[in-house]
Design a protein around this motif. Structure first.
Motif, PDB file in Angstrom:
ATOM      1  N   PRO A  40       3.384  -5.510   4.486  1.00 21.90           N
ATOM      2  CA  PRO A  40       2.968  -4.340   3.701  1.00 21.90           C
ATOM      3  C   PRO A  40       1.997  -3.469   4.496  1.00 21.90           C
ATOM      4  O   PRO A  40       1.199  -3.969   5.289  1.00 21.90           O
ATOM      5  CB  PRO A  40       2.277  -4.976   2.488  1.00 21.90           C
ATOM      6  N   TYR A  41       2.070  -2.154   4.264  1.00 23.97           N
ATOM      7  CA  TYR A  41       1.158  -1.239   4.943  1.00 23.97           C
ATOM      8  C   TYR A  41       0.974   0.011   4.083  1.00 23.97           C
ATOM      9  O   TYR A  41       1.775   0.312   3.196  1.00 23.97           O
ATOM     10  CB  TYR A  41       1.678  -0.866   6.332  1.00 23.97           C
ATOM     11  N   LEU A  42      -0.092   0.757   4.368  1.00 25.02           N
ATOM     12  CA  LEU A  42      -0.375   2.002   3.664  1.00 25.02           C
ATOM     13  C   LEU A  42       0.363   3.145   4.338  1.00 25.02           C
ATOM     14  O   LEU A  42       0.210   3.368   5.549  1.00 25.02           O
ATOM     15  CB  LEU A  42      -1.879   2.300   3.660  1.00 25.02           C
ATOM     16  N   LYS A  43       1.160   3.877   3.559  1.00 24.23           N
ATOM     17  CA  LYS A  43       1.885   5.030   4.074  1.00 24.23           C
ATOM     18  C   LYS A  43       1.055   6.287   3.830  1.00 24.23           C
ATOM     19  O   LYS A  43       0.825   6.676   2.688  1.00 24.23           O
ATOM     20  CB  LYS A  43       3.247   5.168   3.386  1.00 24.23           C
ATOM     21  N   GLY A  44       0.591   6.894   4.892  1.00 20.62           N
ATOM     22  CA  GLY A  44      -0.185   8.109   4.731  1.00 20.62           C
ATOM     23  C   GLY A  44      -1.610   7.825   4.330  1.00 20.62           C
ATOM     24  O   GLY A  44      -2.127   6.711   4.460  1.00 20.62           O
ATOM     25  N   GLU A  45      -2.262   8.840   3.783  1.00 20.13           N
ATOM     26  CA  GLU A  45      -3.684   8.763   3.458  1.00 20.13           C
ATOM     27  C   GLU A  45      -3.912   8.132   2.086  1.00 20.13           C
ATOM     28  O   GLU A  45      -3.159   8.384   1.147  1.00 20.13           O
ATOM     29  CB  GLU A  45      -4.299  10.165   3.476  1.00 20.13           C
ATOM     30  N   SER A  46      -4.959   7.338   1.999  1.00 18.61           N
ATOM     31  CA  SER A  46      -5.403   6.817   0.711  1.00 18.61           C
ATOM     32  C   SER A  46      -6.354   7.839   0.092  1.00 18.61           C
ATOM     33  O   SER A  46      -7.434   8.095   0.623  1.00 18.61           O
ATOM     34  CB  SER A  46      -6.119   5.478   0.913  1.00 18.61           C
ATOM     35  N   GLN A  47      -5.933   8.452  -1.009  1.00 16.02           N
ATOM     36  CA  GLN A  47      -6.678   9.565  -1.588  1.00 16.02           C
ATOM     37  C   GLN A  47      -7.256   9.206  -2.954  1.00 16.02           C
ATOM     38  O   GLN A  47      -6.655   8.452  -3.715  1.00 16.02           O
ATOM     39  CB  GLN A  47      -5.775  10.793  -1.725  1.00 16.02           C
ATOM     40  N   GLN A  48      -8.402   9.801  -3.257  1.00 18.37           N
ATOM     41  CA  GLN A  48      -9.027   9.586  -4.557  1.00 18.37           C
ATOM     42  C   GLN A  48      -8.157  10.179  -5.657  1.00 18.37           C
ATOM     43  O   GLN A  48      -7.649  11.291  -5.530  1.00 18.37           O
ATOM     44  CB  GLN A  48     -10.409  10.239  -4.591  1.00 18.37           C
ATOM     45  N   ILE A  49      -7.987   9.406  -6.744  1.00 15.08           N
ATOM     46  CA  ILE A  49      -7.148   9.898  -7.831  1.00 15.08           C
ATOM     47  C   ILE A  49      -7.964  10.396  -9.024  1.00 15.08           C
ATOM     48  O   ILE A  49      -7.445  11.149  -9.848  1.00 15.08           O
ATOM     49  CB  ILE A  49      -6.128   8.838  -8.291  1.00 15.08           C
ATOM     50  N   THR A 288      -3.900  -8.057   7.446  1.00 12.14           N
ATOM     51  CA  THR A 288      -5.147  -7.621   6.831  1.00 12.14           C
ATOM     52  C   THR A 288      -5.038  -6.135   6.557  1.00 12.14           C
ATOM     53  O   THR A 288      -4.675  -5.363   7.447  1.00 12.14           O
ATOM     54  CB  THR A 288      -6.351  -7.892   7.757  1.00 12.14           C
ATOM     55  N   MET A 289      -5.352  -5.737   5.330  1.00 11.82           N
ATOM     56  CA  MET A 289      -5.238  -4.336   4.933  1.00 11.82           C
ATOM     57  C   MET A 289      -6.604  -3.775   4.576  1.00 11.82           C
ATOM     58  O   MET A 289      -7.518  -4.513   4.179  1.00 11.82           O
ATOM     59  CB  MET A 289      -4.297  -4.197   3.724  1.00 11.82           C
ATOM     60  N   PHE A 290      -6.742  -2.473   4.681  1.00 15.72           N
ATOM     61  CA  PHE A 290      -7.945  -1.802   4.203  1.00 15.72           C
ATOM     62  C   PHE A 290      -7.896  -1.717   2.681  1.00 15.72           C
ATOM     63  O   PHE A 290      -6.862  -1.392   2.107  1.00 15.72           O
ATOM     64  CB  PHE A 290      -8.044  -0.387   4.777  1.00 15.72           C
ATOM     65  N   GLY A 291      -9.005  -2.014   2.011  1.00 16.85           N
ATOM     66  CA  GLY A 291      -9.073  -1.814   0.574  1.00 16.85           C
ATOM     67  C   GLY A 291      -9.814  -2.931  -0.119  1.00 16.85           C
ATOM     68  O   GLY A 291      -9.892  -4.064   0.363  1.00 16.85           O
ATOM     69  N   HIS A 292     -10.368  -2.596  -1.279  1.00 19.23           N
ATOM     70  CA  HIS A 292     -11.081  -3.562  -2.108  1.00 19.23           C
ATOM     71  C   HIS A 292     -10.403  -3.647  -3.474  1.00 19.23           C
ATOM     72  O   HIS A 292     -10.082  -2.634  -4.083  1.00 19.23           O
ATOM     73  CB  HIS A 292     -12.542  -3.138  -2.303  1.00 19.23           C
ATOM     74  N   ALA A 293     -10.191  -4.872  -3.943  1.00 18.35           N
ATOM     75  CA  ALA A 293      -9.610  -5.118  -5.271  1.00 18.35           C
ATOM     76  C   ALA A 293      -8.278  -4.396  -5.430  1.00 18.35           C
ATOM     77  O   ALA A 293      -8.038  -3.704  -6.424  1.00 18.35           O
ATOM     78  CB  ALA A 293     -10.586  -4.712  -6.375  1.00 18.35           C
ATOM     79  N   ALA A 294      -7.411  -4.565  -4.459  1.00 18.66           N
ATOM     80  CA  ALA A 294      -6.139  -3.841  -4.441  1.00 18.66           C
ATOM     81  C   ALA A 294      -5.268  -4.195  -5.636  1.00 18.66           C
ATOM     82  O   ALA A 294      -5.126  -5.354  -6.005  1.00 18.66           O
ATOM     83  CB  ALA A 294      -5.389  -4.139  -3.148  1.00 18.66           C
ATOM     84  N   GLU A 295      -4.677  -3.172  -6.232  1.00 24.12           N
ATOM     85  CA  GLU A 295      -3.661  -3.318  -7.271  1.00 24.12           C
ATOM     86  C   GLU A 295      -2.394  -2.638  -6.773  1.00 24.12           C
ATOM     87  O   GLU A 295      -2.445  -1.615  -6.084  1.00 24.12           O
ATOM     88  CB  GLU A 295      -4.110  -2.679  -8.581  1.00 24.12           C
ATOM     89  N   ILE A 296      -1.249  -3.184  -7.148  1.00 21.50           N
ATOM     90  CA  ILE A 296       0.040  -2.614  -6.749  1.00 21.50           C
ATOM     91  C   ILE A 296       0.775  -2.168  -8.003  1.00 21.50           C
ATOM     92  O   ILE A 296       0.856  -2.925  -8.980  1.00 21.50           O
ATOM     93  CB  ILE A 296       0.863  -3.648  -5.960  1.00 21.50           C
ATOM     94  N   ILE A 297       1.287  -0.954  -7.973  1.00 28.17           N
ATOM     95  CA  ILE A 297       1.965  -0.412  -9.150  1.00 28.17           C
ATOM     96  C   ILE A 297       3.232   0.308  -8.710  1.00 28.17           C
ATOM     97  O   ILE A 297       3.226   1.056  -7.721  1.00 28.17           O
ATOM     98  CB  ILE A 297       1.031   0.561  -9.941  1.00 28.17           C
ATOM     99  N   SER A 298       4.320   0.088  -9.414  1.00 25.41           N
ATOM    100  CA  SER A 298       5.562   0.826  -9.207  1.00 25.41           C
ATOM    101  C   SER A 298       5.684   1.856 -10.315  1.00 25.41           C
ATOM    102  O   SER A 298       5.608   1.515 -11.505  1.00 25.41           O
ATOM    103  CB  SER A 298       6.769  -0.114  -9.228  1.00 25.41           C
ATOM    104  N   TYR A 299       5.881   3.121  -9.924  1.00 23.55           N
ATOM    105  CA  TYR A 299       5.939   4.177 -10.932  1.00 23.55           C
ATOM    106  C   TYR A 299       6.848   5.290 -10.431  1.00 23.55           C
ATOM    107  O   TYR A 299       6.668   5.819  -9.333  1.00 23.55           O
ATOM    108  CB  TYR A 299       4.537   4.717 -11.205  1.00 23.55           C
ATOM    109  N   LYS A 300       7.846   5.615 -11.240  1.00 26.25           N
ATOM    110  CA  LYS A 300       8.789   6.690 -10.955  1.00 26.25           C
ATOM    111  C   LYS A 300       9.414   6.560  -9.561  1.00 26.25           C
ATOM    112  O   LYS A 300       9.483   7.527  -8.783  1.00 26.25           O
ATOM    113  CB  LYS A 300       8.116   8.056 -11.133  1.00 26.25           C
ATOM    114  N   GLY A 301       9.829   5.340  -9.256  1.00 26.26           N
ATOM    115  CA  GLY A 301      10.587   5.111  -8.037  1.00 26.26           C
ATOM    116  C   GLY A 301       9.778   4.895  -6.778  1.00 26.26           C
ATOM    117  O   GLY A 301      10.351   4.704  -5.695  1.00 26.26           O
ATOM    118  N   LYS A 302       8.461   4.900  -6.875  1.00 27.32           N
ATOM    119  CA  LYS A 302       7.618   4.659  -5.708  1.00 27.32           C
ATOM    120  C   LYS A 302       6.652   3.514  -5.991  1.00 27.32           C
ATOM    121  O   LYS A 302       6.290   3.252  -7.141  1.00 27.32           O
ATOM    122  CB  LYS A 302       6.833   5.912  -5.313  1.00 27.32           C
TER     123      LYS A 302
END
Length: 332
Positions: A40-49, A288-302
């Motif tokens: 697993p990896y982060l695609k693009g920038e991790s942005q504030q939601i 090892t990935m960047f992030g704290h308390a990671a959650e994974i969510i599938s929504y609208k095909g992504k």
């Protein structure tokens, strides 16, 4: 005599083939799960939601977010529930003053988040509500939340809702005589055995003072089976040093994400296994990935992965919850 010699030669020939076959089996390397796994990896920038503070004029405090979860309701709207609090006023302790459980909704995952009334408000109650996880309970046709509360002591409890807005507390601790104080950060999924698997971080299970991820099985969120240790790290003597487990199955392999917060706050490790009951920290750390308390969510095909915090006050504390698209690298 000739016939006997022929039989002996034939037996010797096939015996040699058999020995060679057995030797090949012995020489064949065992399956390397790390090579078969997708990374697993982060695609693009991790942005504030969204901003952690309810509104600029809500109060004079800085606010923070921490452990959280996502759920999609029956109409397709995405909901966020999570720790969302002001830094404590004078006289209050940071890790004891957790009065609010935030609730936001969106129709697009990465934007358009709308703040809803707090899911749980303990400002005039226990002044504490911890990390939540919400799932749909098919058997009772309701939403169920497992969350940490602090009454006489810290404990895991169950809340129920029919609309994701109004929550009914039970005030009944989960396995109070079998879980170490500080067991927290639930993740819930329905396992292949038809039971709901509650994953939490803990220490002390089966007398082992490790950093542990435990599984508690239940069907009704009233009766709970004894906790099972699915991950144990021999790294401490007094408390768990890992946080926020999240388990998914993908193409026959199981991936356990967790934060090793007391090593690096924004470090998420991923361990892969072909057995969901056992994860080997020493042999099968995939990445090892960047992030704290990671959650994974599938929504609208992504598929997305999130990060949050930190909870300690400094100038970087205002980034709230960030989200990035999650990719998977096939090594073959």
């Amino acid at each position: 005599m000739l016939r006997l010699n022929i039989i002996i030669v034939i037996c010797a020939f096939f015996g040699t083939i058999s020995c060679q076959t057995n030797q090949k089996r012995l020489d064949t390397p065992k399956k390397n799960i790390l090579e078969d796994a997708e990374i697993p990896y982060l695609k693009g920038e991790s942005q504030q939601i969204f901003d952690p503070k309810p509104s600029p004029d809500f109060d004079e405090n800085k606010w923070f977010t921490n452990d959280h979860c996502f759920v999609v309701d029956k109409k397709g709207k995405l909901h966020w529930f999570g720790i969302n609090n002001p830094f404590p006023p004078e006289g209050k302790d940071l890790y004891r003053y957790h009065p609010y459980l935030g609730h936001l909704t969106s129709n697009s995952a990465t934007k358009n988040w709308k703040r809803e009334p707090f899911a749980i408000n303990e400002i005039e109650g226990t002044e504490y509500i911890g990390a939540p996880f919400v799932v749909w309970h098919e058997e009772s046709n309701r939403w169920v939340m497992v969350v940490e509360q602090w009454r006489e002591k810290r404990q895991l409890e169950v809340y129920w809702s029919t609309d994701l807005v109004n929550w009914e507390e039970t005030k009944t601790p989960i396995l109070p005589n079998k879980l170490w104080v500080g067991t927290r950060d639930p993740h819930i999924m329905k396992g292949p055995d038809g039971k709901y698997w509650i994953h939490v971080v803990a220490t002390g299970n089966e007398g082992m003072k490790q950093s542990q991820v435990l599984r508690i099985r239940t069907k009704d969120f009233v009766n709970f089976e004894n906790p099972e240790t699915i991950l144990g790290i021999d790294d401490n003597e007094w408390a768990t040093l890992i946080e926020s487990p999240f388990l998914i199955e993908r193409n026959g392999l199981w991936y356990l994400f967790f934060t090793y917060a007391h090593r690096r706050y924004a470090e998420t490790l991923v361990i892969v296994s072909d057995n969901p009951d056992h994860f080997d920290y020493k042999k099968n750390v995939l990445t090892t990935m960047f992030g704290h308390a990671a959650e994974i969510i599938s929504y609208k095909g992504k598929e997305y992965i999130t990060s949050c915090g930190p909870e300690d006050a400094h100038y970087l504390n205002t980034h709230g919850v960030t989200m990035a698209e999650l990719g998977w690298l096939n090594q073959k």
